[in-house]
Each structure stands twice: as C-alpha cells, then as structure tokens.
Write a protein that holds these residues in place. Structure first.
Motif, PDB file in Angstrom:
ATOM      1  N   ALA A 165       0.819  -1.212   0.000  1.00  0.00           N
ATOM      2  CA  ALA A 165       0.000   0.000   0.000  1.00  0.00           C
ATOM      3  C   ALA A 165       0.852   1.260   0.000  1.00  0.00           C
ATOM      4  O   ALA A 165       0.398   2.327  -0.424  1.00  0.00           O
ATOM      5  N   GLY A 166       2.072   1.163   0.497  1.00  0.00           N
ATOM      6  CA  GLY A 166       2.949   2.324   0.553  1.00  0.00           C
ATOM      7  C   GLY A 166       2.574   3.324   1.623  1.00  0.00           C
ATOM      8  O   GLY A 166       3.014   4.486   1.577  1.00  0.00           O
ATOM      9  N   LEU A 167       1.771   2.909   2.609  1.00  0.00           N
ATOM     10  CA  LEU A 167       1.309   3.824   3.651  1.00  0.00           C
ATOM     11  C   LEU A 167       1.971   3.586   4.995  1.00  0.00           C
ATOM     12  O   LEU A 167       1.867   4.434   5.884  1.00  0.00           O
ATOM     13  N   ASN A 168       2.617   2.452   5.164  1.00  0.00           N
ATOM     14  CA  ASN A 168       3.231   2.111   6.445  1.00  0.00           C
ATOM     15  C   ASN A 168       4.693   2.562   6.437  1.00  0.00           C
ATOM     16  O   ASN A 168       5.525   2.007   5.699  1.00  0.00           O
ATOM     17  N   PRO A 169       5.053   3.555   7.268  1.00  0.00           N
ATOM     18  CA  PRO A 169       6.429   4.078   7.242  1.00  0.00           C
ATOM     19  C   PRO A 169       7.460   3.057   7.706  1.00  0.00           C
ATOM     20  O   PRO A 169       8.658   3.247   7.471  1.00  0.00           O
ATOM     21  N   LEU A 170       7.041   1.982   8.350  1.00  0.00           N
ATOM     22  CA  LEU A 170       7.999   0.973   8.812  1.00  0.00           C
ATOM     23  C   LEU A 170       8.726   0.303   7.657  1.00  0.00           C
ATOM     24  O   LEU A 170       9.827  -0.239   7.844  1.00  0.00           O
ATOM     25  N   TYR A 171       8.133   0.338   6.458  1.00  0.00           N
ATOM     26  CA  TYR A 171       8.752  -0.332   5.309  1.00  0.00           C
ATOM     27  C   TYR A 171       9.557   0.616   4.436  1.00  0.00           C
ATOM     28  O   TYR A 171      10.090   0.195   3.406  1.00  0.00           O
ATOM     29  N   GLY A 172       9.652   1.880   4.832  1.00  0.00           N
ATOM     30  CA  GLY A 172      10.457   2.829   4.095  1.00  0.00           C
ATOM     31  C   GLY A 172       9.783   3.288   2.820  1.00  0.00           C
ATOM     32  O   GLY A 172       8.590   3.086   2.603  1.00  0.00           O
TER      33      GLY A 172
END
Length: 260
Positions: free
Chosen positions: A41-48
């Motif tokens: 999704a590109g919304l979780n900052p944990l994945y950069g």
C-alpha cells in the motif's frame, strides 16, 4: 472489467434477504487491513520508501505468500532458491524465511495483494456475490468453504506447475477463494438476473442471467490459462471456481441455512 450486481433477494418469495453477511464483511475488512498495514500500500512508514519499500514488499510476499515448491515439499525455500525464481526484483537480494510453515502460507497468502487494483477488483466480486452464498451456507460453513476453496486452488496450482518456471513464484491474493464463491453462486442461482456494465456499449447497464455472466467469466479464465503471459495465476481462478461449483452441487436440494 465488468461490474456485476445480482439481486440480493430470497429466491423463493422475493423478500429482502437477511441477516447481514457478517463473514463477508469481516473478510473484506481483514483483506483491506492487511493490505494497508503491509508494504504494497505504501502507507506504512515501517517499510520505508522507494527501493527500500519495494525490497520489503518482495520479502513480505515471500514470507507470507504461498510458494508452489514449498507447498509440495512442506519446507521453505532457501534464499538461493528464492533468488533463482522468476521475475526477481533488481537490487533486492532474497532473504530466507526461517520458521515459515508452507501449509499455513496457503491461508495467509489469501490475504495479501500486490496493489490497489488487485485488492479492489477481488473485494468487488466478494462484496457482490459473497453475501448470497454466505446466506445459503450459513456463516461458519461459508467461512470454512472460503478458506478451503482458496487453499485447494493454491495446492492445485502447485501440482500443475511442478517443475515449471512458475514453481517458485509466490502466489498471493484472494482470487482462488473468491472464484470458489463465484462457482457456488452460479450453481445456487444460475437464473438470477445480473446487472452488468458493458464497456463496448458505453457502459450501459444491462441485465443478463448469472449463468451467462459467470459462464463467460470462467471461459475467459480458462482461455487465459493457455494464452496469457506470466503475472496472473489464471489457473487458480479455474480451480477455485470449479471447486466451488462442485461443492455447491452437493448442497443443492438441501434447504438454505436460516439464522435462529
């Protein structure tokens, strides 16, 4: 893609169907939540962001998705074996997945999606056809049916792809399970009127029987198995749909499940 909407009415007396399809709504919510929290999704900052997120998405899918080679051997692949798989992401080294249970991944892979279109397309069909099938089977049986159809489709694909280039490709998405729902709907309500938006006719809404709409959909999936390129596991759709239809055949003649 055509948008379809069957009549959600009782086939016997035309009264509105009740109760609310809680399992279908819960599956839609869970699929959406897993997608929003994951890297795709590109919304979780944990994945950069950027390349880091793309690499995280590859590792995430390999960890939780169903890999045909793993399903048949019962053991997770090594990093080297994953790296030799088709369509590796450039610049993203494969990582091992210790502790992964392939049989469990046949279930967890049903809740992963590669992008927004993948997610929304699947959930549209689940929202349209799922409630009717859920009311016919009952909530508990419907949930087991959904998970079983998806797992069976994954294992069937693994058997068909043994020793082929797709043997180490990761399977993700709810398509197998939802295809099972479509197959069951076709068997339960083949004459139900389905409203379809036809792109070739300027998206005019037209009504067709379910046997025609879903029959053409199945024929398209079958044709795509032999003609489409890699990227979409159309065989999963065919297996899931067939399994759902055959299971529904065993239920025809039994009275619908009614809530207390």
């Amino acid at each position: 893609m055509a948008l379809v909407a069957p009549d959600h009415t009782d086939a016997r007396d035309g009264r509105p169907a009740v109760p609310a399809p809680a399992v279908t709504y819960a599956l839609i919510a869970l699929n959406t939540l897993v997608f929003l929290l994951g890297p795709a999704a590109g919304l979780n900052p944990l994945y950069g962001t950027g390349q880091a997120r793309i690499c995280a998405e590859q590792r995430y899918e390999q960890r939780w998705g169903a890999v045909p080679a793993e399903l048949l051997t019962g053991h997770p692949l090594t990093a080297e074996q994953l790296a030799d798989g088709p369509d590796p992401v450039p610049g993203c080294p494969a990582a091992p997945t210790p502790g992964k249970h392939p049989a469990v991944s046949a279930l967890t892979g049903l809740f992963l999606h590669a992008g927004w279109l993948h997610l929304l397309g699947n959930l549209l069909f689940l929202h349209v056809f799922g409630p009717t099938v859920e009311r016919r089977l009952g909530r508990a049986r419907y949930l087991l049916f959904y998970l079983a159809a998806g797992s069976l489709a994954s294992y069937g694909f693994a058997l068909a792809e043994a020793h082929s280039p797709g043997f180490t490709r990761v399977l993700i998405g709810a398509s197998g399970a939802i295809s099972g729902v479509l197959g069951a709907y076709l068997r339960f309500h083949p004459k139900a009127r389905v409203t379809t938006l036809v792109p070739l006719l300027l998206f005019l809404p037209l009504r067709f029987p379910a046997w025609l709409v879903l029959g053409l959909w199945f024929a398209l999936q079958w044709w795509s198995v032999h003609s489409a390129g890699p990227g979409v596991a159309y065989l999963v759709h065919v297996i899931g749909f067939s399994a759902g239809f055959l299971y529904a055949c065993t239920m025809v003649g039994h009275p619908p499940r009614r809530p207390r």
